[in-house]
Enzyme design. Structure first.
Site, PDB file in Angstrom:
ATOM      1  N   MET A   1      58.354   8.629  78.592  1.00  0.00           N
ATOM      2  CA  MET A   1      59.791   8.881  78.503  1.00  0.00           C
ATOM      3  C   MET A   1      60.023  10.338  78.137  1.00  0.00           C
ATOM      4  SD  MET A   1      62.676   6.792  76.327  1.00  0.00           S
ATOM      5  CE  MET A   1      62.335   5.273  77.235  1.00  0.00           C
ATOM      6  N   CYS A   2      60.822  11.037  78.895  1.00  0.00           N
ATOM      7  CA  CYS A   2      61.036  12.472  78.740  1.00  0.00           C
ATOM      8  C   CYS A   2      61.559  12.818  77.346  1.00  0.00           C
ATOM      9  CB  CYS A   2      62.024  12.973  79.784  1.00  0.00           C
ATOM     10  SG  CYS A   2      61.589  12.559  81.488  1.00  0.00           S
ATOM     11  N   ARG A   3      61.428  14.079  77.001  1.00  0.00           N
ATOM     12  CA  ARG A   3      62.031  14.643  75.797  1.00  0.00           C
ATOM     13  C   ARG A   3      63.021  15.713  76.240  1.00  0.00           C
ATOM     14  NH1 ARG A   3      61.245  11.327  71.799  1.00  0.00           N
ATOM     15  NH2 ARG A   3      61.949  10.200  73.645  1.00  0.00           N
TER      16      ARG A   3
ATOM     17  N   ASN B   1      67.247  11.314  79.613  1.00  0.00           N
ATOM     18  CA  ASN B   1      66.024  10.773  79.030  1.00  0.00           C
ATOM     19  C   ASN B   1      66.153   9.261  79.005  1.00  0.00           C
ATOM     20  OD1 ASN B   1      63.807  10.095  77.376  1.00  0.00           O
ATOM     21  ND2 ASN B   1      65.018  10.407  75.532  1.00  0.00           N
TER      22      ASN B   1
END
Length: 262
Positions: A1-3, A116
């Site tokens: 999961m992106c930041r 996100n």
């Protein structure tokens, strides 16, 4: 999961946000602390910023390399000064291509946005409803394959219909997505940051699943003239505040912060 990370305030060098903090995006790319899916963010990154003296469209810089491998980032971030910045490090969904068109931020005119999270089974669930909702200019503007870019296109259309109100458009976008997730019986995590260069709006939101982490900081000596929003606290400070679950956080041009429950 992106930041992800956003900044609004007095002009600063971008390395003070991207590189220098003890838990900067650079560090979060290989050592995140609050990710609920994935181990690292090695599938590209992007930064977007507005020129502090000109009312121009935003600039973006993206790379499919991990942020720690980019040979230009250190020099670029020491050179670029801005009063409004969005940045994202990517952890690609399995099956999604690692390509520039899938790297964030996304841009439409003077608007930038980053996401996100995820939409469960996106290609089999909300892909068609979103695309069917889009008018031609926003439909044809989509270059990549991610749920994030489709969400941004939907937001931009809502923004046009809402007469330019970022909070209203983001609220309407989330309402549409929430309705579709219920109709298709899927979950979605929908943390978003959007900006027009003058204000910054953040959403911390999810449907039928855990809500990704999101924090904001103001009045810290490190960034006395601005507000930082980030997936994870970037340095030790008692000024970090957790954004409430299922809420909008609106940061105005005067840096006043208002929170609205969704």
């Amino acid at each position: 999961m992106c930041r992800l990370m956003g900044y609004l305030g007095a002009p600063i060098q971008t390395d003070s946000l991207l590189v220098k903090p003890e838990h900067s995006l650079l560090v979060q790319s290989y050592q995140p602390q609050e990710m609920t899916a994935g181990l690292m963010n090695a599938d590209g990154f992007g930064i977007g910023w507005y020129h502090p003296q000109r009312q121009s469209d935003p600039f973006t810089y993206k790379n499919t390399l991990p942020i720690w491998s980019d040979p230009n980032l250190l020099s670029l971030s020491r050179y670029v000064e801005t009063g409004c910045l969005l940045a994202c490090i990517r952890s690609a969904t399995v099956g999604q291509a690692v390509q520039l068109s899938n790297c964030q931020p996304f841009r439409w005119g003077k608007i930038m946005g980053i996401h996100n999270g995820f939409i469960q089974d996106f290609r089999q669930s909300l892909y068609r409803p979103i695309r069917d909702r889009l008018s031609d200019p926003f439909y044809t503007a989509i270059e990549g394959t991610t749920d994030s870019e489709h969400i941004f296109a939907l937001f931009c259309q809502q923004l046009q219909e809402a007469g330019g109100s970022l909070p209203q458009a983001l609220r309407q976008t989330l309402q549409l997505l929430a309705g579709w997730t219920q109709a298709y019986n899927v979950t979605a995590a929908l943390n978003l940051l959007v900006s027009d260069g003058h204000s910054l709006v953040a959403a911390r939101f999810a449907t039928a699943c855990s809500v990704p982490s999101l924090y904001w900081l103001r009045d810290d000596p490190s960034f006395a003239g601005g507000v930082v929003v980030a997936s994870e606290p970037m340095f030790t400070s008692d000024q970090w505040r957790c954004c409430p679950e299922n809420s909008l956080v609106v940061i105005g041009e005067d840096l006043d912060i208002e929170t609205y429950q969704l």
